[in-house]
Enzyme design. Structure first.
Site: not given
Length: 806
Positions: A401, A404, A474
């Site tokens: 997760d 980035e 998300d």
């Protein structure tokens, strides 16, 4: 159109002058180089169809080791010819023309068809202070044809297919995965090899990349003839996509988050009790305990007292488990302390911002969580050292997760953070490539018996080589979000990274106050599930409400039955899907295919953003608007209520040049037309190309439950066709050593014969004898609705060539 009809002998050196200023151009072992108008220009060949272009101010040395490109330049045969101010360099696949007066480059085919031009005087260098280092901001402009569609540039959730007339601020984010690569309907691609914040602009001035930091311009031009060819060139440069295990293509369930190991194991148990297929379960964050222990990679939460038993319990039910890991660490973790000692933690705000888990967050109790430096090889070693303790539990993969990573409350000075490779600004966008690559490379080094599988939130060019599947972030639950997933996934795939997925149902349910009790959300979830069945990973996930199938009713109810139907359909299509994944690995193909990939000459298909090919035979047209709700009143409040009184329909364009079959009814249509199809809740418009040969597998509870010893082989007549059935051990890397088998099915439409070729290759556990139940679609109506039916012919196949007359 520019044409060059003849080319002279190979020149060892050129000295050319023009009326404005003497310029020099010379041949090198790899191409040519020149200094024009104080700009040093070099063209290097990586293959006859791929060149690298380097530009920098004269006198300023420019060398760079690419993070994305792993291929080295190759000595390539080429001819050189001067025509006026142009120096033409020609290979067997491509002509590159350098203008000695302006320094601009023109690309064309060997037949003289113009592909792409740099804009005249289109290179620009501006001084830039990068955290105390004197460097450049670099820009290159290109000139596209007025009506030329281009695709790629990563994942943007704006609902566009063609990326013309856009401005993109390319900095990795939760919902945006930027790859500075585009490809054209004309069959070429451009990869801008820069990792700093970059702006891509296409307007009346031209199409350009402009990067904040670069010692020079560095880009690759590749010609493939069509989208598959361009993607093949890109993967030759940046790495091939390895195989995923068969089980990754089954159905996955997760949520934010299972709060105990008992809860997680019980979800698998419930699926098995219901007889609904499932292959994967995912544990999200906080199994480590508090935010101060963020990403400790250890089960410190007392609700997970026996992680080995948890993993074993999941495996005992023939399911697989992956677990959430992050790219940041809390201040009380062992990793934090070890990384801090070597200066491998960055200093900017990331998630979570508070040490308190209660909402609203208490910012006066900062978490102290910091992002690590994945550009540092020692930091990547430390990351894996602790992750390996998780790996020995038998976990089957990683959910990386915030890859980035999360960058909150952004300040310009944040980019001055020092990394192993320079400022964070200089290498910003390659963060996901480096962190995913670190885990993948380490796992492969210690275990070749289990294929790497990483689910990750962000990506960069070359990431396909690391066994990663990127999800779209998300996203909010809405119909527009669902629609935007389609073009987002397709453009992402068109950059050469073939594995992508989305949270089925959307992550945040904030739009729906009644959560799962809202009939509009239930309808949206079913439609998203239908779409998810035709993506590279079928994974239900989200916050605010659980998403397991039994949350939507019970067997016999509309929503439950529709969800179950598409989970089962996914499993019946596994022989088709797994064989398609082999095509991705062996032949540089793509699983989700924008219509430009297979219908390049059909102008009506080039900018459609709500349908696509899944593999090379199935056209998928997801329903992306509510059809079965209407306003109602409850306690003096207007709400949505169910309304199934009228069956709605969706219109779908069927590309020209081929006939198509409705998957559900076997009705046949001519291509080049729009067709309207009724779409009750459990129907997604799905069409099959004439000539398709599609294997259909058995009913199973998990992907490897049954051998494929009794496959149905569906033939869709109306054109010649071929399909290669691929099989192996379903996991491990033995396939890289040739341990696999293929069987080629060839349909001759004129002769109405199906040729089943000799089986090639072998692997342990391979079926030496099997049955194929051959069905000619059109002779049996409604084949899509049923799994088993009376075959038109049943044959026993022992690995030797057979010709079946039908």
């Amino acid at each position: 159109m520019i044409k060059w009809s003849t080319f002279f002998f190979l020149l060892t050196a050129l000295s050319i002058s023009n009326t404005s200023k003497a310029q020099s151009c010379q041949k090198t072992d790899l191409g040519i180089k020149a200094v024009i108008n104080s700009t040093a220009i070099e063209v290097q060949y990586y293959s006859p169809s791929t060149v690298r272009v380097l530009k920098s101010p004269d006198g300023r040395p420019f060398t760079k080791e690419s993070l994305s490109v792993i291929k080295k330049p190759q000595k390539t045969a080429f001819n050189v010819k001067q025509q006026g101010d142009l120096v033409n360099v020609r290979t067997t696949a491509l002509n590159v023309a350098l203008n000695l007066k302006t320094g601009d480059i023109i690309y064309s085919t060997v037949k003289g068809e113009l592909l792409l031009k740099e804009k005249q005087h289109g290179v620009k260098f501006s001084p830039f202070n990068d955290a105390g280092n004197t460097t450049l901001t670099v820009q290159q402009l290109f000139e596209l044809d007025k009506d030329e569609p281009i695709y790629g540039l990563g994942q943007q959730q704006e609902g566009r297919m063609s990326q013309r007339n856009v401005t993109l601020n390319m900095v990795q984010g939760n919902l945006d995965d930027y790859v500075p690569f585009f490809q054209s309907v004309k069959g070429y691609g451009v990869f801008w090899d820069n990792y700093s914040p970059t702006v891509f602009t296409d307007n009346a001035e031209g199409a350009s990349f402009k990067s904040e930091v670069g010692d020079g311009v560095d880009y690759y031009f590749m010609y493939g003839g069509n989208a598959d060819g361009v993607i093949a060139r890109m993967r030759e440069l940046t790495g091939q996509a390895p195989m995923f295990p068969l089980w990754t293509f089954g159905f996955w369930q997760s949520k934010e988050r299972y709060k105990s190991q008992d809860e997680l194991v019980d979800v698998v148990r419930q699926y098995r009790k219901l007889g609904v297929p499932l292959d994967g379960i995912i544990q999200d964050w906080q199994y480590w305990g508090s935010n101060y222990l963020w990403n400790a990679m250890d089960f410190l939460n007392p609700e997970f007292p026996n992680p080995q038993k948890m993993v074993s319990d999941v495996h005992s039910m023939n399911a697989h488990m992956i677990i959430s890991i992050w790219n940041s660490f809390g201040p009380h973790t062992k990793q934090y302390k070890e990384l801090d000692k070597i200066g491998a933690l960055m200093d900017f705000t990331t998630w979570p911002q508070s040490g308190s888990e209660k909402w609203p967050l208490r910012r006066d109790y900062p978490s102290g969580v910091r992002v690590y430096d994945p550009y540092n090889p020692a930091a990547r070693d430390i990351y894996w050292k602790y992750l390996r303790d998780m790996y020995v539990l038998g976990l089957d993969g990683w959910w990386m997760d915030s890859s980035e990573p999360d960058h909150l409350d952004v300040k310009p000075s944040d980019f001055d953070n020092k990394t192993y490779l320079g400022s964070f600004r200089k290498v910003r966008n390659a963060f996901p490539l480096m962190t995913v690559g670190g885990v993948s490379t380490h796992q492969r080094a210690v275990d070749s018996g289990k294929r790497v599988f990483i689910l990750t939130r962000s990506a960069f060019a070359g990431q396909q080589r690391y066994g990663a599947n990127t999800w779209s972030g998300d996203v909010t639950s809405s119909w527009s979000a669902l629609r935007n997933q389609i073009s987002a996934g397709l453009n992402f795939s068109l950059t050469g990274i073939p594995y992508w997925n989305a949270d089925i149902g959307g992550f945040f349910l904030s739009r729906f106050k009644r959560k799962l009790d809202d009939p509009e959300y239930r309808e949206l979830y079913v439609r998203w599930m239908e779409f998810g069945a035709f993506t590279p990973m079928m994974r239900s996930h989200g916050a605010d409400a659980p998403r397991e199938i039994y949350q939507f009713g019970q067997k016999g109810s509309k929503y439950y039955d529709a969800i179950e139907k598409y989970i089962n359909l996914r499993y019946h299509l596994l022989p088709y899907i797994y064989s398609t994944s082999w095509d991705v690995t062996a032949n540089q193909s793509s699983m989700m295919r924008g219509l430009v990939m297979d219908f390049q000459k059909d102008k009506n298909a080039l900018d459609i953003n709500d349908e696509y090919m899944f593999g090379k035979s199935l056209l998928v047209s997801p329903v992306t608007n509510a059809m079965y709700v209407k306003p109602g009143v409850s306690e003096k409040e207007t709400i949505q209520v169910e309304d199934f009184s009228t069956i709605r329909a969706k219109e779908t364009y069927l590309p020209a040049g081929i006939d198509w079959y409705d998957f559900w009814t076997a009705e046949r249509f001519s291509g080049g037309t729009k067709v309207s199809r009724q779409t009750p809740l459990d129907i997604i418009p799905l069409y099959v190309k004439a000539g398709a040969v599609i294997p259909v597998g058995p009913s199973v509870q998990y992907a490897a439950e049954k051998k494929w010893d009794n496959l149905e082989i569906r033939i869709y007549p109306g054109a010649n066709g071929k399909f290669v059935l691929y099989e192996d051990e379903n996991d491990n890397y033995n396939y890289e050593k040739g341990v696999y088998s293929t069987i080629t099915f060839t349909w001759n439409d004129a002769k109405k014969t199906l040729s089943i070729g000799d089986r090639t290759g072998s692997f342990p556990g391979m079926l030496n004898e099997r049955k194929f139940n051959i069905v000619i679609v059109g002779m049996n109506k409604g084949v899509g609705e049923n799994v088993t039916r009376q075959a038109d012919k049943v044959i026993t196949y022992t690995g030797k060539k057979m010709v079946v007359k039908l």
